[in-house]
Design an enzyme around this catalytic site. Sequence first.
Site, PDB file in Angstrom:
ATOM      1  N   HIS A 129       0.822  -1.215   0.000  1.00 58.57           N
ATOM      2  CA  HIS A 129       0.000   0.000   0.000  1.00 58.57           C
ATOM      3  C   HIS A 129       0.852   1.259   0.000  1.00 58.57           C
ATOM      4  CE1 HIS A 129       0.796   0.687   4.274  1.00 58.57           C
ATOM      5  NE2 HIS A 129       0.279  -0.483   4.601  1.00 58.57           N
ATOM      6  N   CYS A 151       2.510  -4.843   6.694  1.00 55.53           N
ATOM      7  CA  CYS A 151       2.343  -4.612   5.255  1.00 55.53           C
ATOM      8  C   CYS A 151       3.648  -4.131   4.630  1.00 55.53           C
ATOM      9  CB  CYS A 151       1.249  -3.571   5.025  1.00 55.53           C
ATOM     10  SG  CYS A 151      -0.395  -4.116   5.552  1.00 55.53           S
TER      11      CYS A 151
END
Length: 162
Positions: free
Chosen positions: A121, A137
């Site tokens: 992301h 992440c």
Amino acid sequence: MNRRIFLAGAAMAALSACSSKFRSYDGPRVTSIVVYKERRKLYLLHENQVLREFDFELGFAPVGHKKVEGDGRTPEGAYVIDRKNPNSSFHLSVGISYPNEADRAAAAALGLSPGGDIFIHGTPRLNRGDDDWTAGCIAVTNREIEDIYAMVDVGTPILIYP
């Protein structure tokens, strides 16, 4: 007066068209993604050809394979891109299919949840060069996730190495 309003509206429309976070890509198909956590390098590949290379930031505990929810680690192993989120809190995101069966079994053996919602992301702030900060992440710049989002399809294999 009407002419000024019209020109201002036309200028705003032109600027907003240029600032769209959704980009197009018409190059070779991305056939796999390879991530090297320690090197902080992510590669988009077409067969054995590197199409793009990105630097990134990881979870707040970057060393080791993700085992349980909340450990701050990024998974290691073979996964696939399983979803795309155009409404991400982190600009745009593409989902990684963690946890797989082995991840679920390992966490269950500990009596814990393996967690989930692991993505590549963008970022709500500029961090490049700061300490790792995600919850597991892989974070790139917003401009970079726009390119990744355009280039990668759901079902693309992703290999994450230590």
